[in-house]
Design a protein around this motif. Structure first.
Motif, PDB file in Angstrom:
ATOM      1  N   GLN A   7     -26.170  -7.409-105.729  1.00 26.70           N
ATOM      2  CA  GLN A   7     -24.866  -6.877-106.125  1.00 26.70           C
ATOM      3  C   GLN A   7     -23.958  -6.894-104.902  1.00 26.70           C
ATOM      4  OE1 GLN A   7     -25.848  -3.024-107.896  1.00 26.70           O
ATOM      5  NE2 GLN A   7     -25.577  -3.936-109.908  1.00 26.70           N
ATOM      6  N   ASP A  37     -22.186  -3.014-119.362  1.00 26.45           N
ATOM      7  CA  ASP A  37     -23.218  -2.300-118.597  1.00 26.45           C
ATOM      8  C   ASP A  37     -24.580  -2.385-119.278  1.00 26.45           C
ATOM      9  OD1 ASP A  37     -21.354  -1.657-116.684  1.00 26.45           O
ATOM     10  OD2 ASP A  37     -21.075   0.411-117.371  1.00 26.45           O
ATOM     11  N   VAL A  58     -19.572  -1.897-103.680  1.00 26.74           N
ATOM     12  CA  VAL A  58     -19.994  -1.759-105.077  1.00 26.74           C
ATOM     13  C   VAL A  58     -20.330  -0.293-105.353  1.00 26.74           C
ATOM     14  CG1 VAL A  58     -21.726  -2.452-106.790  1.00 26.74           C
ATOM     15  CG2 VAL A  58     -20.786  -4.148-105.217  1.00 26.74           C
ATOM     16  N   LEU A  59     -21.000   0.361-104.415  1.00 29.98           N
ATOM     17  CA  LEU A  59     -21.273   1.800-104.565  1.00 29.98           C
ATOM     18  C   LEU A  59     -19.978   2.591-104.635  1.00 29.98           C
ATOM     19  CD1 LEU A  59     -24.223   2.344-102.057  1.00 29.98           C
ATOM     20  CD2 LEU A  59     -24.324   2.398-104.542  1.00 29.98           C
ATOM     21  N   ASN A  62     -18.196   2.374-107.924  1.00 27.50           N
ATOM     22  CA  ASN A  62     -18.879   3.092-108.996  1.00 27.50           C
ATOM     23  C   ASN A  62     -18.745   4.603-108.867  1.00 27.50           C
ATOM     24  OD1 ASN A  62     -20.853   1.471-110.991  1.00 27.50           O
ATOM     25  ND2 ASN A  62     -20.518   0.298-109.119  1.00 27.50           N
ATOM     26  N   ARG A  63     -18.470   5.081-107.667  1.00 29.36           N
ATOM     27  CA  ARG A  63     -18.366   6.539-107.453  1.00 29.36           C
ATOM     28  C   ARG A  63     -16.986   7.089-107.793  1.00 29.36           C
ATOM     29  NH1 ARG A  63     -21.506   6.239-101.866  1.00 29.36           N
ATOM     30  NH2 ARG A  63     -23.617   6.358-102.680  1.00 29.36           N
ATOM     31  N   ARG A  68     -13.619   0.841-111.064  1.00 31.19           N
ATOM     32  CA  ARG A  68     -14.112  -0.415-111.643  1.00 31.19           C
ATOM     33  C   ARG A  68     -13.073  -1.034-112.572  1.00 31.19           C
ATOM     34  NH1 ARG A  68     -19.564   0.532-114.413  1.00 31.19           N
ATOM     35  NH2 ARG A  68     -19.387  -1.674-114.844  1.00 31.19           N
ATOM     36  N   VAL A  78     -16.921  -5.642-110.962  1.00 28.85           N
ATOM     37  CA  VAL A  78     -17.908  -4.878-110.205  1.00 28.85           C
ATOM     38  C   VAL A  78     -18.944  -4.357-111.189  1.00 28.85           C
ATOM     39  CG1 VAL A  78     -18.294  -2.866-108.730  1.00 28.85           C
ATOM     40  CG2 VAL A  78     -16.185  -4.202-108.496  1.00 28.85           C
ATOM     41  N   GLU A  80     -22.190  -2.213-112.745  1.00 34.62           N
ATOM     42  CA  GLU A  80     -22.702  -0.852-112.655  1.00 34.62           C
ATOM     43  C   GLU A  80     -23.824  -0.844-111.621  1.00 34.62           C
ATOM     44  OE1 GLU A  80     -24.879   2.295-115.650  1.00 34.62           O
ATOM     45  OE2 GLU A  80     -25.163   0.167-115.988  1.00 34.62           O
ATOM     46  N   VAL A  81     -23.864   0.170-110.769  1.00 35.81           N
ATOM     47  CA  VAL A  81     -24.973   0.295-109.825  1.00 35.81           C
ATOM     48  C   VAL A  81     -26.097   1.011-110.547  1.00 35.81           C
ATOM     49  CG1 VAL A  81     -25.776   1.309-107.675  1.00 35.81           C
ATOM     50  CG2 VAL A  81     -23.510   0.333-107.791  1.00 35.81           C
TER      51      VAL A  81
END
Length: 128
Positions: A7, A37, A58-59, A62-63, A68, A78, A80-81
């Motif tokens: 990712q 997702d 990427v983190l 997602n936070r 996204r 991007v 989903e982590v």
């Protein structure tokens, strides 16, 4: 080799990450980040990946709520982590690795011999 989901945004870091997986005996699992997702999770499960290599951006995306979607409207998909589990270990790329990967291709490449008698190779690639 163990499958490893990557990712990481395209570019030098992506290339270096793929090379690192291969050099360590792993197999890169490349999954289209534009999938839903649920489909993304299903593809990772189907690949039976043991490793998830994640870029810090990427983190970050997602936070932060809405990040996204904001990035997707600008063409940057991007994924989903995925959470770390007993079967899937997450590895976040370090700042040092990112710095080194970004400069890995800065060295001048040797000038090619363009004479008619020089060896040559034709490489066909499959797309973008």
């Amino acid at each position: 080799g163990d499958p490893a989901v990557i990712q990481v945004p395209t570019g030098a870091v992506f290339t270096v990450t793929q090379l690192a997986v291969g050099i360590n005996g792993g197999v890169s699992v490349l999954i289209e980040p534009g999938f839903s997702d649920a489909l993304y999770r299903d593809r990772v499960a189907a690949a039976r990946s043991k490793w998830l290599l994640v870029h810090p951006l990427v983190l970050w995306a997602n936070r932060i709520p809405g990040a996204r979607n904001f990035l997707a409207r600008r063409g940057q998909l991007v994924p989903e982590v995925l959470p770390e589990t007993a079967d899937l270990r997450r590895v976040v790329l370090s700042k040092r690795l990112l710095r080194e990967a970004e400069t890995a291709f800065d060295e001048k490449l040797p000038v090619a011999d363009l004479s008619p008698r020089a060896d040559s190779a034709i490489i066909f690639t499959g797309g973008a």
